[in-house]
Structures are given as C-alpha cells and as structure tokens.
Design an enzyme around this catalytic site. Sequence first.
Site, PDB file in Angstrom:
ATOM      1  N   SER A  78       0.865  -1.181   0.000  1.00 20.16           N
ATOM      2  CA  SER A  78       0.000   0.000   0.000  1.00 20.16           C
ATOM      3  C   SER A  78       0.898   1.225   0.000  1.00 20.16           C
ATOM      4  O   SER A  78       2.064   1.149   0.420  1.00 20.16           O
ATOM      5  CB  SER A  78      -0.846  -0.001   1.282  1.00 20.16           C
ATOM      6  OG  SER A  78      -1.360   1.285   1.552  1.00 20.16           O
ATOM      7  N   TYR A  98      -2.588  -1.014  10.422  1.00 26.37           N
ATOM      8  CA  TYR A  98      -2.524  -1.214   8.968  1.00 26.37           C
ATOM      9  C   TYR A  98      -1.193  -0.695   8.399  1.00 26.37           C
ATOM     10  O   TYR A  98      -0.503  -1.380   7.639  1.00 26.37           O
ATOM     11  CB  TYR A  98      -3.709  -0.491   8.308  1.00 26.37           C
ATOM     12  CG  TYR A  98      -3.809  -0.707   6.820  1.00 26.37           C
ATOM     13  CD1 TYR A  98      -4.404  -1.855   6.299  1.00 26.37           C
ATOM     14  CD2 TYR A  98      -3.316   0.241   5.918  1.00 26.37           C
ATOM     15  CE1 TYR A  98      -4.503  -2.049   4.922  1.00 26.37           C
ATOM     16  CE2 TYR A  98      -3.413   0.053   4.551  1.00 26.37           C
ATOM     17  CZ  TYR A  98      -4.012  -1.098   4.056  1.00 26.37           C
ATOM     18  OH  TYR A  98      -4.106  -1.298   2.697  1.00 26.37           O
TER      19      TYR A  98
END
Length: 266
Positions: free
Chosen positions: A152, A165
Amino acid sequence: MILSLENQVALVTGASSGLGYACADGLAAAGASVVVNYNSHAEPAEALAEKIRQRGGKAIALGADVSNEEEVEKLFAQTIEKFGALDILVANSGLQKDAPIGEMSLADWNKVLEVNLTGQFLCARAAIKQFRQQGAQRNVSRAAGKIIHMSSVHQVIPWAGHVNYAASKGGVDLLMRSLAQEIGEERIRVNSIAPGAIATAINAKSRDGEAGKNLLKLIPYGRIGEPEDVANAVVWLASDLSDYVHGTTLFVDGGMTLYPGFRDNG
Ligand code: BGC
C-alpha cells in the site's frame, strides 16, 4: 515480446472481491490458470472461477485463511493437486480495523498483523518451497517463480488512526525486500505493488460525498483508481516483460506518494 502467461499457474489470495478479484481475472485473461482463494465468501470466488472457465480459461476457487499455517499448507497442496505446479503468487489478502490509538484493541492490532503480514509470510514461504521443488525443469517463464506482495502507499505514508494497517504494510516492504535479497540468485522474483486509493469496499466510506472530495485532493492524477489499474500492473510484474525487475515496489497510486499537500505549502 508479447505479454502472455500461458501454461503458467497463478494463486491469488483474497480474490473473492476488490483487488484480488481483479488480479485473478486479469491473470486468467493473460492466459494463466488461476486459483481464486477466498476466506469467508465462497460464492463470489466460485462465480469468478466459473466466469473464467466460461470464457475458456482454467480456474478453481479454494477456501483458506491465509493467517492459518495449516490452511495455507492445504491451499498450496490443493493448488498443486489441481494444476500440477505454481508459477505466480499474488499475496493479496488484507484488511483494515481502524481506530484511534487509545481505542485500538490488541485483538484488532493482532488481526491486521496476522492477515496482512503473517499471511504474506506464510504464503511466500509455501510458494518458495514449491518453486524450489519444481526447479529448472519447469520451463514456462524466465524466472523460476514470481511473488507479488500487495502492499500500500501506507508502507511509506504514515496514517493516523490506522497504525496497525500502516505497520503491517511497512512490514510487507521489508519482508519483500529481504526475501528478494535472500532468494534472487535462485531466479525467484519478488516484488510489491503499492496501490493508493482504489475503488473497493475497503475505502467505500472515504470515497463518499465530502470525504471523497478531500480524498481527491491527495491524488495529483485526479481520479480514484480502479481495481483493473492494479490488476494490469500485477499482470506485467508476473510476466517476462518485467524479468529484470526484482526487489522493488511499483506504486499504482495516481501520484499519491508525491505528497500533493506541498504544491502550495511547505
Ligand atoms: C487503503 C485504503 C486507502 C488507500 C489510500 C489503501 O492501502 O486500504 O483504504 O484509501 O490506501 O489511503
């Protein structure tokens, strides 16, 4: 050179929706036989496998929780049983459990790390063992195997309210690069894709109304990404067209990592 994944076998984790779904679909369209892995949503995974078969491709849907060692081992064994080999792993499964730090439970911290990071470790390890076992006699690609980690933009962009995350994706970056350093000489290619804001269920809320307008301000290219944007990059990274690309992260983010807040500030 023509991009083709014919005679190759790909396994995509978390492929019942979102990025994984698009990647499995794209890899199959490029000629690969595809394992569509899902955890809890069998139906859309089965439907995708059926759609691929209908258009003349090869696909099977297989359930497994990537954070469970036994289930991962079984998933890879079933893949080999069905297709006889493995050439491409897209370690895609991932989730968010967001909370400000004072309210983030240990359970939510652990869950995100288990799926997003431990899951990628377990799948990469199983894929590498299989690539090694197949060895040189499997002659379908210049590489002896390809691993693509789904990371990401948050492997580099800190993200308040999402420390679990962001930590998991930062971990994916060094997992990927350390693996690439360790096994490159075996001609196993290891890379990551780092998507930005792509239209999937994971960020549905932040794409709505006012939040959506604010989100667009973070994207110099001026649009939210589509799952196909990521799938196209995955297909290329899985193919021989990227044969000399190893240990790198390909950002598919419309420029989000260009820190557009600095256009008129700083
Ligand atoms: C997250 C999305 C988010 C995007 C950009 C992704 O990794 O899963 O929720 O929209 O990063 O911030």
